[in-house]
Design an enzyme around this catalytic site. Sequence first.
Site, PDB file in Angstrom:
ATOM      1  N   GLN A 102      -3.384 -22.896 -41.789  1.00 39.80           N
ATOM      2  CA  GLN A 102      -3.988 -21.890 -42.666  1.00 39.80           C
ATOM      3  C   GLN A 102      -4.937 -22.582 -43.641  1.00 39.80           C
ATOM      4  O   GLN A 102      -5.638 -21.926 -44.405  1.00 39.80           O
ATOM      5  CB  GLN A 102      -2.893 -21.169 -43.460  1.00 39.80           C
ATOM      6  N   HIS A 120      -7.785 -19.618 -41.109  1.00 39.11           N
ATOM      7  CA  HIS A 120      -8.450 -19.050 -42.290  1.00 39.11           C
ATOM      8  C   HIS A 120      -9.810 -19.695 -42.559  1.00 39.11           C
ATOM      9  O   HIS A 120     -10.308 -19.630 -43.679  1.00 39.11           O
ATOM     10  CB  HIS A 120      -7.537 -19.170 -43.525  1.00 39.11           C
ATOM     11  N   CYS A 149     -30.192 -17.511 -47.842  1.00 39.65           N
ATOM     12  CA  CYS A 149     -30.538 -18.010 -46.506  1.00 39.65           C
ATOM     13  C   CYS A 149     -32.021 -18.390 -46.412  1.00 39.65           C
ATOM     14  O   CYS A 149     -32.886 -17.631 -46.855  1.00 39.65           O
ATOM     15  CB  CYS A 149     -30.211 -16.908 -45.498  1.00 39.65           C
ATOM     16  N   THR A 190       4.153 -23.930 -46.217  1.00 41.59           N
ATOM     17  CA  THR A 190       3.588 -22.584 -46.402  1.00 41.59           C
ATOM     18  C   THR A 190       4.641 -21.660 -47.001  1.00 41.59           C
ATOM     19  O   THR A 190       5.817 -21.753 -46.650  1.00 41.59           O
ATOM     20  CB  THR A 190       3.022 -21.985 -45.090  1.00 41.59           C
TER      21      THR A 190
END
Length: 258
Positions: A102, A120, A149, A190
């Site tokens: 994660q 993630h 951008c 976790t």
Amino acid sequence: MTKLFSERLIARLAEASWVTVLTGAGVSAESGVPTFRGTDGLWSKFKPEELASMSAFLRNPELVWKWYAHRKEVIARVKPNPGHDALVRLEQLVPHFALVTQNIDNLHRRAGSRTVYELHGNIERNYCLECGAVFDNEAVLAKPGVPLCDHCGGKIRPDVVWFGEALPEEQWNYAVRAASSSEVFLSIGTSALVYPAASLPQIARRNGAMLVEINPEPTPLTTQADEFLQGQSGKILPALVGAVEDARAAHRSLTSRL
Ligand code: BJW
Ligand code: ZN
């Protein structure tokens, strides 16, 4: 000397042909990356709903970028710890191995782990909300404020998964397949609170895996675990993998003499 690990655990890990590991922020804590929950966690100082969702980003992109620019700088400075290194060695011992993380800090890959599924995202990547163009951290951190951008002028965002967003489909499918196939599943560092990642240990267990948890604190998963190894992953993992290496070497020398 007292035994640190049960014989059952070392035997299962030494004989397993399929092992899956799920990691969370606790694995990087000893590298100096703050966790999310708990008294010193990120969420004790910052509100997740103000920083880790698309609506937060659209509402206040400056604030969200300030937070990520700071975390990008912290993560760029830290190094993998002995827990990350032990997982590299475990991958080399097991025929089929998957490391599902994660974490967005890229420390498993930097340590040398090869089969890494990032559920993630990864804080080293960024992309344009409008055209999808991809940018590295050097490019975005050189731009002041909210980076725009070069191709279309759209806002760039970090390539991480915020609350309410779907996980990257391919990585998730590989993770489910690995969890379903595994003989041993380790859940490490976790809090096991965030879904769908937190369903992987349950999927593994339903498919017959031995479930092992490593964490200094109990979590909602602890009562379902076959083994709960209470402590820091940077200390427990090197000792555990060392014991598995010894058991595999002993097995090899026995079979070569037969
Ligand atoms: C150590 C240690 C040491 C310390 N050694 N250990 C109600 C029920 C079920 C689900 C939901 C619900 N309401 C909403 C949801 C869905 C939501 C969710 O799960 N929320 C829960 C919080 C309730 N999930 C989502 O939104 C996910 N997407 C989704 O479901 O999509 C489907 C969908 C799409 C569209 C519409 C509807 C549904 C996405 C989740 C994304 C999570 N993103 C974050 C931020 C990433 C970007 C960033 O970093 O900025 O990911 S949140 C944060 O939590 C981060 C982490 O990866 C994640 C998990 O945290 P983790 O790793 O467990 O860290 P901590 O801090 O919680 O725990 C650390 C542990 O380490 C502790 O246990 C310590 O004790 C331990 N520790 N030192 C070992 N030395
Ligand atoms: Zn663009």
